[in-house]
Design an enzyme around this catalytic site. Structure first.
Site, PDB file in Angstrom:
ATOM      1  N   LYS A 153       0.853  -1.200   0.000  1.00 50.94           N
ATOM      2  CA  LYS A 153       0.000   0.000   0.000  1.00 50.94           C
ATOM      3  C   LYS A 153       0.879   1.236   0.000  1.00 50.94           C
ATOM      4  CE  LYS A 153       0.867   1.257   4.487  1.00 50.94           C
ATOM      5  NZ  LYS A 153       1.611   2.494   4.888  1.00 50.94           N
TER       6      LYS A 153
ATOM      7  N   ASP B  89      -2.860  -0.970  10.546  1.00 51.22           N
ATOM      8  CA  ASP B  89      -3.024  -0.990   9.093  1.00 51.22           C
ATOM      9  C   ASP B  89      -3.702  -2.262   8.589  1.00 51.22           C
ATOM     10  OD1 ASP B  89      -1.813   1.452   8.963  1.00 51.22           O
ATOM     11  OD2 ASP B  89       0.069   0.744   8.095  1.00 51.22           O
TER      12      ASP B  89
END
Length: 287
Positions: A11, A136
């Site tokens: 990401k 996350d």
């Protein structure tokens, strides 16, 4: 059946602002997560016993501390599963690079074993489990580009432009606590709505600290900025430059300094993991 490798994508934090700090030391953030079509892969073999076996240990990380093993055991305990799994990991995402590799690995374990063990938990339940492993993890579990608040776990799906990125590693590892513990870190950026932030030039509050503390980050970002808008992702050490086309990104990749390494990937708003799961469920006759 041939061995199947489940995606574990990297990401980027397209922006990252720190709006406060909690008494427990955690920081309140506003950030924009987007996946890229590049990452690690994991394969799974279900066991009849309850053992969780990581067949590809990570150097310097004990299995008990590895997020892959911890995620499997967490799901196993939560869902009351008597089966186990052998898990293999093909690592491509640099460790300590701000690309979310460990969190993504944990999410892929939760998603894959939920399917293979037939736990029947929804993604929201898996995300609630995942946040206990790391802030996350939920965005990887939910599988959609998101504006995140809190410590990164309060998610709102968004649709940022799917640009091409040159993602570069300066050859150093930055421990997250080093950035968040720096007394000069900005911790009072004003809170703004997602619509305002999406229409404002993107920045990362952690970047000045990373550039100050690590000459290699400063050097690489200064070089990239000659070619395209470029920023730190997460707390680093990876940086990225954004382009409208793959060819433009690859032209700059070909010019990269020999002391750094990088790759080109496209930003994607739907996680490759979720695309894979849809195909797997159809193939397995479960969709």
């Amino acid at each position: 059946m041939t061995q199947q490798w489940w995606p574990s994508p990297a990401k980027l934090n397209l922006f990252l602002y720190i709006i406060g700090q909690r008494p427990n030391g955690y920081h309140d953030l506003q950030t924009l997560f987007q996946f890229v079509d590049y990452g690690d892969s994991l394969s799974f073999n279900v066991r009849d016993d309850s053992a969780i076996v990581l067949t590809t240990p990570t150097d310097g990380v004990a299995d008990e501390d590895n997020l892959v093993v911890r995620a499997a055991r967490l799901l196993q305990a939560h869902a009351g599963v008597s089966q186990g799994a052998e898990i293999s990991l093909q690592k491509r995402i640099p460790m300590g690079g701000g690309l979310g590799g460990g969190s993504s690995n944990a999410a892929t374990v939760l998603i894959a074993l939920n399917a293979l063990w037939q736990c029947s938990l929804c993604d929201t339940e898996l995300a609630q489990l995942g946040v206990t492993l790391g802030a996350d993890v939920p965005v990887f579990v939910m599988g959609h580009a998101a504006f995140a608040e809190g410590i990164g776990e309060i998610l709102q799906p968004v649709e940022p432009e799917e640009k091409w990125y040159l993602i570069a590693h300066p050859g150093v590892t930055i421990p997250t606590p080093l950035i968040f513990g720096d007394p000069e870190l900005t911790r009072n950026t004003p809170k703004r709505t997602v619509n305002v932030l999406l229409d404002t030039p993107y920045a990362n509050d952690c970047e000045p600290i990373a550039r100050k503390r690590f000459y290699e980050v400063e050097q690489l970002l200064s070089w990239l900025l000659e070619y395209a808008p470029s920023r730190l992702t997460g707390t680093g050490a990876c940086v990225f430059a954004e382009f409208d086309t793959e060819s433009a990104a690859r032209q700059v990749l070909d010019k990269m300094p020999t002391w750094s390494r990088g790759f080109v990937a496209q930003g994607v708003n739907i996680s490759p993991l979720h695309h894979f799961r849809e195909v797997w469920l159809r193939t397995a006759g479960k969709a």
